[in-house]
Enzyme design. Structure first.
Site, PDB file in Angstrom:
ATOM      1  CB  SER A  55      29.908 101.588  -7.677  1.00  0.00           C
ATOM      2  OG  SER A  55      29.368 101.086  -6.472  1.00  0.00           O
ATOM      3  N   GLY A  57      33.549  95.773  -6.320  1.00  0.00           N
ATOM      4  CA  GLY A  57      33.534  94.315  -6.158  1.00  0.00           C
ATOM      5  C   GLY A  57      33.055  93.573  -7.389  1.00  0.00           C
ATOM      6  CB  ALA A 117      19.382  99.444  -5.839  1.00  0.00           C
ATOM      7  CG  LEU A 144      21.846  95.691  -4.795  1.00  0.00           C
ATOM      8  CD1 LEU A 144      20.475  96.059  -4.251  1.00  0.00           C
ATOM      9  CD2 LEU A 144      22.637  96.947  -5.115  1.00  0.00           C
ATOM     10  CE1 TYR A 240      29.125  84.887   3.213  1.00  0.00           C
ATOM     11  CE2 TYR A 240      27.822  83.073   2.371  1.00  0.00           C
ATOM     12  CZ  TYR A 240      28.251  84.377   2.283  1.00  0.00           C
ATOM     13  OH  TYR A 240      27.785  85.180   1.260  1.00  0.00           O
ATOM     14  CE  LYS A 249      24.847  86.089  -0.523  1.00  0.00           C
ATOM     15  NZ  LYS A 249      24.635  87.093  -1.565  1.00  0.00           N
TER      16      LYS A 249
HETATM   17  P1  NAD Z   1      30.696  95.316  -2.645  1.00  0.00           P
HETATM   18  O1  NAD Z   1      30.566  95.863  -1.275  1.00  0.00           O
HETATM   19  O2  NAD Z   1      32.033  95.329  -3.286  1.00  0.00           O
HETATM   20  O3  NAD Z   1      29.673  96.087  -3.648  1.00  0.00           O
HETATM   21  C1  NAD Z   1      28.341  96.303  -3.292  1.00  0.00           C
HETATM   22  C2  NAD Z   1      27.625  97.127  -4.353  1.00  0.00           C
HETATM   23  O4  NAD Z   1      26.275  97.366  -3.890  1.00  0.00           O
HETATM   24  C3  NAD Z   1      28.234  98.533  -4.596  1.00  0.00           C
HETATM   25  O5  NAD Z   1      28.159  98.834  -5.979  1.00  0.00           O
HETATM   26  C4  NAD Z   1      27.279  99.467  -3.834  1.00  0.00           C
HETATM   27  O6  NAD Z   1      27.205 100.794  -4.353  1.00  0.00           O
HETATM   28  C5  NAD Z   1      25.968  98.739  -4.066  1.00  0.00           C
HETATM   29  N1  NAD Z   1      24.919  99.124  -3.097  1.00  0.00           N
HETATM   30  C6  NAD Z   1      24.865  98.884  -1.767  1.00  0.00           C
HETATM   31  N2  NAD Z   1      23.718  99.403  -1.245  1.00  0.00           N
HETATM   32  C7  NAD Z   1      23.032  99.944  -2.293  1.00  0.00           C
HETATM   33  C8  NAD Z   1      21.782 100.614  -2.417  1.00  0.00           C
HETATM   34  N3  NAD Z   1      20.968 100.801  -1.378  1.00  0.00           N
HETATM   35  N4  NAD Z   1      21.422 101.076  -3.650  1.00  0.00           N
HETATM   36  C9  NAD Z   1      22.223 100.916  -4.739  1.00  0.00           C
HETATM   37  N5  NAD Z   1      23.403 100.249  -4.676  1.00  0.00           N
HETATM   38  C10 NAD Z   1      23.812  99.788  -3.472  1.00  0.00           C
HETATM   39  O7  NAD Z   1      30.080  93.841  -2.592  1.00  0.00           O
HETATM   40  P2  NAD Z   1      30.518  92.425  -3.230  1.00  0.00           P
HETATM   41  O8  NAD Z   1      31.381  91.703  -2.260  1.00  0.00           O
HETATM   42  O9  NAD Z   1      30.980  92.585  -4.633  1.00  0.00           O
HETATM   43  O10 NAD Z   1      29.126  91.653  -3.192  1.00  0.00           O
HETATM   44  C11 NAD Z   1      28.247  91.592  -4.301  1.00  0.00           C
HETATM   45  C12 NAD Z   1      27.532  90.238  -4.277  1.00  0.00           C
HETATM   46  O11 NAD Z   1      28.503  89.189  -4.476  1.00  0.00           O
HETATM   47  C13 NAD Z   1      26.820  89.933  -2.947  1.00  0.00           C
HETATM   48  O12 NAD Z   1      25.625  89.252  -3.216  1.00  0.00           O
HETATM   49  C14 NAD Z   1      27.812  89.001  -2.258  1.00  0.00           C
HETATM   50  O13 NAD Z   1      27.201  88.163  -1.306  1.00  0.00           O
HETATM   51  C15 NAD Z   1      28.324  88.210  -3.457  1.00  0.00           C
HETATM   52  N6  NAD Z   1      29.586  87.469  -3.229  1.00  0.00           N
HETATM   53  C16 NAD Z   1      30.659  88.092  -2.666  1.00  0.00           C
HETATM   54  C17 NAD Z   1      31.804  87.331  -2.425  1.00  0.00           C
HETATM   55  C18 NAD Z   1      33.034  87.976  -1.791  1.00  0.00           C
HETATM   56  O14 NAD Z   1      33.942  87.239  -1.384  1.00  0.00           O
HETATM   57  N7  NAD Z   1      33.090  89.283  -1.728  1.00  0.00           N
HETATM   58  C19 NAD Z   1      31.882  85.969  -2.794  1.00  0.00           C
HETATM   59  C20 NAD Z   1      30.789  85.403  -3.413  1.00  0.00           C
HETATM   60  C21 NAD Z   1      29.629  86.155  -3.624  1.00  0.00           C
END
Ligand code: NAD
Length: 402
Positions: A55, A57, A117, A144, A240, A249
């Site tokens: 939903s 990111g 989830a 997630l 981090y 991670k």
């Molecule tokens: P975000 O906060 O934008 O999105 C998180 C998603 O998880 C949402 O869709 C939310 O609804 C869902 N979610 C959370 N708890 C839940 C639950 N209990 N049940 C169902 N859905 C649930 O997060 P993001 O930053 O896009 O992170 C996603 C992944 O990408 C993570 O593993 C993060 O470490 C990784 N990542 C992020 C970055 C960054 O800079 N943001 C960089 C590299 C990697």
């Protein structure tokens, strides 16, 4: 419910409401990008995709890149709050309403499940949904990000923390509520806090997802799975890579190796980690040091014409890696490196040069803090170009769950 004018409301720096039209505009912008830059529905290898965390990111962008960039059918899982009376829904909920409307308009197959989830019930309902309406999955994306996880087998709720490991760390950061460059001290985590963070953001739940999908016969021949990680430069490592989140991670990476073996044997499939670039999402803005690093990084990457957000990264994941007949290009550690531009030597040298110079006074000149704030507000549908925020809008929007 009559229409209402939605003004941004914040607690500290966190926004507590969302604008449905702004969220829809964000989704449409991503759809336009993926439609133009994707593989154009020519990929026969990946047809059915499950995105867990779909939903917002990276997960939302993955879903759009798969659906509109490659013509895939997507099933999305997320945990979002619907609207109730005058209270708006969460941004992620409005993103999904917009996605479903666009999917219907564009003839793209999309279904969603809103729930926890981490629970067994939700995993079971996804297995049923796949059997009923998709056949078999070709790709499972695990995206997630959550501060808590209730383990369905023990009933225990684990909480993650963003702390250093070993010794405390003091470093520069931005106080987002005051827009000031300050120093933050992050205390070292206890063994318990490290274990808790690994229990939330490590690989256990991903493993349980794939096991459940395998048991339920939901994975097709050659099915692949990918989860997301971040490495970043040395100046972010204390908080981090070498901190509690880094421990989680590391566990996720070990899980990818285990899953790779398991999927190879079971369906001739594979599992990978994609190391993505730092972007602004609700999850990343909460990590100390990251907002300052990201503001400097954006300035440098924009100046060099190589800036990317979630949709650019995820479109590249599909076109250059997952959508390729011979699979993704991997580094020596079996990682997909979408952070290649961020980690370029000239980019990191420029950020490292700016780091000691930046202060509250020079923040606007040296860093793209304006861009950071705009992107952050955009996450909730505010400050989006082309949206008239003085207009009353319908906030009670729902999508047909089917
Ligand atoms: P975000 O906060 O934008 O999105 C998180 C998603 O998880 C949402 O869709 C939310 O609804 C869902 N979610 C959370 N708890 C839940 C639950 N209990 N049940 C169902 N859905 C649930 O997060 P993001 O930053 O896009 O992170 C996603 C992944 O990408 C993570 O593993 C993060 O470490 C990784 N990542 C992020 C970055 C960054 O800079 N943001 C960089 C590299 C990697």
């Amino acid at each position: 419910m009559p229409k209402q004018v939605v003004k941004q409301r914040s607690r500290g720096f966190i926004c507590v409401n969302a604008h449905p039209v702004g969220c829809a505009r964000n989704v449409e912008n991503q759809i336009a990008y993926a439609s133009e830059r994707g593989l154009g529905g020519t990929n026969a290898r990946i047809r059915n995709v499950l995105v867990i965390g779909a939903s917002a990111g990276y997960g939302l962008a993955t879903r759009i890149a798969a659906g509109w960039g490659m013509g895939c059918r997507t099933l999305g899982v997320f945990l979002e709050r619907p609207p109730a009376g005058r209270r708006t829904a969460t941004a992620g909920y409005y993103n999904c309403v917009a996605l479903h409307r666009a999917a219907e308009r564009d003839g793209i197959w999309a279904r969603s499940v809103n729930g926890d989830a981490y629970s067994d019930e939700l995993k079971d309902s996804v297995v049923r949904a796949v059997a009923e309406s998709m056949g078999k999955l070709d790709l499972v994306v695990y995206s997630l990000a959550s501060p808590k996880r209730t383990n369905p087998r023990t009933g225990k709720t684990h909480s993650s923390s963003l702390k250093a490991i070993g010794s405390s760390y003091t470093g520069k950061t931005i106080d987002l509520a005051k827009s000031a460059v300050t120093t933050a001290t992050v205390r070292p985590a206890s063994r318990h806090e490290i274990d808790e963070t690994v229990a939330v953001m490590g690989g256990e739940d991903w493993l349980w997802w794939i096991d459940r999908l395998l048991e339920g016969g939901a994975l097709g021949e050659g099915a692949r799975t990918v989860a997301y990680s971040y490495y970043g430069p040395e100046l972010t490592w204390p908080i981090y890579r070498d901190g509690t989140i880094g421990a989680a991670k590391h566990d996720l990476k070990q899980t990818s190796d285990l899953l790779d073996e398991r999927l190879k044997k079971a369906v001739g499939g594979a599992a990978w980690i994609s190391v993505n670039k730092a972007v602004i999402t609700q999850a990343s803005a909460a990590i100390p040091v990251v907002p300052l690093y990201v503001s400097l990084l954006f300035r440098v990457m924009k100046d060099k014409g190589i800036h990317e957000g979630c949709i650019e990264q995820m479109t590249r994941l599909m076109t250059d890696h997952l959508g390729q007949a011979n699979g993704p290009a991997l580094d020596a550690d079996r990682l997909i490196r979408l952070d290649d531009l961020e980690m370029r030597r000239d980019v990191q040298r420029a950020v490292a040069d700016l780091w000691p110079q930046v202060s509250t006074k020079s923040l606007a000149a040296l860093a793209d803090y304006t861009g950071f704030k705009r992107d952050f507000n955009n996450l909730f549908g505010f400050g989006v170009d082309g949206v008239d925020y003085s207009e009353a809008v319908e906030t009670e929007l729902f999508w047909d769950m089917r």
